[in-house]
Write an enzyme that holds these catalytic residues in place. Structure first.
Site, PDB file in Angstrom:
ATOM      1  N   ASP A   1     -10.155   2.498   1.865  1.00  0.00           N
ATOM      2  CA  ASP A   1     -10.423   2.133   3.184  1.00  0.00           C
ATOM      3  C   ASP A   1     -11.068   3.002   4.294  1.00  0.00           C
ATOM      4  OD1 ASP A   1      -9.393  -0.466   2.726  1.00  0.00           O
ATOM      5  OD2 ASP A   1      -7.656   0.217   3.207  1.00  0.00           O
TER       6      ASP A   1
ATOM      7  N   LYS B   1       0.795  -1.066  -0.005  1.00  0.00           N
ATOM      8  CA  LYS B   1      -0.006   0.071   0.167  1.00  0.00           C
ATOM      9  C   LYS B   1       0.797   1.339   0.051  1.00  0.00           C
ATOM     10  CE  LYS B   1      -4.279  -1.848   2.013  1.00  0.00           C
ATOM     11  NZ  LYS B   1      -5.197  -1.756   3.039  1.00  0.00           N
TER      12      LYS B   1
END
Length: 494
Positions: free
Chosen positions: A319, A282
């Site tokens: 997210d 990420k």
């Protein structure tokens, strides 16, 4: 077309599986004679066969189990040709010893189970000189870029070519070789019966990835991770694409951390339009593609990278928004996170994004992690407090968010928080989604807490990614049903 390999020790089971595959829609099967315990009875195997067949008999050095003499093996392959089998697979070193006869088509093949040779293009050229109707070239992928090399051979091949890579790094090439002109790819009969490294089952190829529908115009997406085989994202996205009639394919792509940037550069040739990004990539994704909104830059990690209409790559993080939306499903009218005390368990990428979202919403945040130094580091980055893992139960929190894997399948009897630490009316959010009802959530309901399962966050982040990828929307119910179906299918049968 998908060729399904049948490797059984008994003739009876080979014939039964062939019949079953035909009923499930298979159009071509490969029968591995080298797996049979008794001398192969070709007349029995070929009689009344329900689909065309490839006869293959591999030596141990070629990944097979043939225990007889080489002379007997060659006789068997010649007999299959005389009997009129549709295809016979011949390794390149024996191709000149077996002459063409009748209508049987010759597959001349090369396999390398350790790596993809630097001179693979030269090997391909040799294969093309061996009177092949179809050239087959299969190597082990030690990096995703090996897939690109073999798919280029498929596209530019002098003859019909089946070429792909084995292993987890090579799975994407198994799914894409038809897009570039391969007459077929290979699958195994069932998920628990892998014959070669990285094989998908016939049902996965047909019903999950829709292999035969992946054409030159199909838009490609994928999930980047290490590991990635457990991911349910392909099920969610492929289901949603089929639901709305979008010509796309979403594929699993295993990438090791040291090959992340190189892989994305090599995959430019494949024309991917977007990727979901999971552990451990990420932060690297944001470094690779820094064009993003300020909020993503502040989080410092991306779970999504996608192309805009001009071909420019962007990073995003779905997210934190998904987590806040999931929490809001249990809020009462007019209730928000503002002013609430939040205890966040975990210090990974998801915790970073959710922690940022919590602070952005005006809540107070405390972080606890099993490794204290990681908790301290994330707290410093976010500008909040941390407590040691041992002292997490002493925090008077209004909201508990678990971002650790504690309680995830198969360790379903574990919880990251003791039941007596939970208070009535506390909001408890577990980002673990398999199982949907974790032990933590069960304890929380027993204590009259309001609970949010990880499914609610997962489907929302996926839906947001889907819109970035396709420019279209799919309902949360579509994603929810697909996720529950995937979780159910992954459970072992007693």
């Amino acid at each position: 077309m998908i060729c399904v390999s049948i490797a059984r020790t008994r003739h009876k089971m080979v014939i039964a599986e062939h019949q079953a595959l035909a009923q499930r829609g298979a159009q071509l099967v490969e029968v591995r004679l080298d797996w049979l315990q008794r001398a192969p009875d070709l007349s029995r195997l070929l009689q009344n066969r329900p689909t065309p067949m490839i006869v293959t008999c591999r030596r141990p050095e070629d990944g097979g189990r043939w225990g007889g003499t080489e002379e007997d093996r060659l006789k068997l392959l010649r007999a299959a040709i005389v009997a009129g089998v549709e295809y016979v697979d011949l390794e390149m070193d024996i191709a000149r010893q077996i002459r063409r006869y009748g209508k049987t088509k010759r597959i001349v093949s090369y396999h390398n189970f350790s790596h993809t040779p630097d001179h693979v293009e030269e090997i391909y050229a040799e294969l093309c000189e061996l009177d092949a109707d179809i050239v087959k070239l299969v190597t082990m992928a030690n990096a995703p870029k090996d897939c690109v090399r073999l798919l280029k051979l498929v596209q530019t091949g002098r003859k019909p070519t089946v070429a792909f890579c084995m292993g987890e790094f090579g799975q994407v090439s198994r799914l894409l070789c038809g897009r570039y002109g391969a007459p077929f790819t290979y699958a195994t009969f069932s998920k628990d019966r892998e014959i070669a490294p990285g094989q998908f089952s016939f049902d996965e190829m047909k019903s999950l990835y829709h292999y035969d529908a992946i054409g030159p115009q199909t838009q490609l997406f994928g999930v980047l991770g290490d590991p990635v085989g457990h991911s349910l994202s392909p099920l969610l996205h492929n289901t949603a694409m089929r639901k709305i009639g979008f010509d796309g394919a979403y594929l699993p792509i295993r990438v090791s951390p040291d090959q992340f940037g190189e892989t994305l550069d090599e995959f430019e040739w494949l024309g991917f339009r977007g990727y979901s990004v999971t552990i451990p990539h990420k932060e690297a994704a944001l470094e690779k593609f820094p064009l993003c909104e300020d909020v993503v830059r502040q989080i410092g990690a991306a779970n999504t990278i996608y192309r805009d209409n001009d071909g420019q790559w962007h990073s995003d993080n779905t997210d934190f928004g998904a987590a806040l939306d999931a929490l809001a499903t249990v809020f009462r009218e007019g209730e928000t996170l503002e002013g609430k005390r939040v205890l966040l368990l975990g210090a990974g990428g998801a915790a970073r994004a959710i922690g940022f979202g919590v602070l952005h919403a005006g809540a107070g945040l405390v972080i606890a992690n099993r490794t204290t130094e990681r908790a301290r580091h994330l707290a410093q980055q976010l500008g909040c407090r941390f407590v040691t893992w041992e002292n997490r139960g002493s925090e008077a929190a209004d909201v508990l968010i678990n971002c650790t894997p504690v309680g995830m399948h198969p360790n379903v009897d574990e919880s990251p928080f003791q039941p007596h630490w939970l208070r009535e009316e506390m909001i408890v959010f577990d980002t673990v989604y398999n199982p949907e009802q974790t032990l933590l959530l069960r304890h929380a309901r027993d204590r009259d807490c309001r609970t949010v399962s990880g499914i609610e966050m997962f489907i929302r982040q996926a839906a947001a990614q889907f819109q970035l990828f396709t420019g279209q929307t799919a309902t949360l119910e579509t994603f929810r049903d697909a996720l529950r179906r995937g979780i159910s299918a992954a459970k072992p049968v007693d």
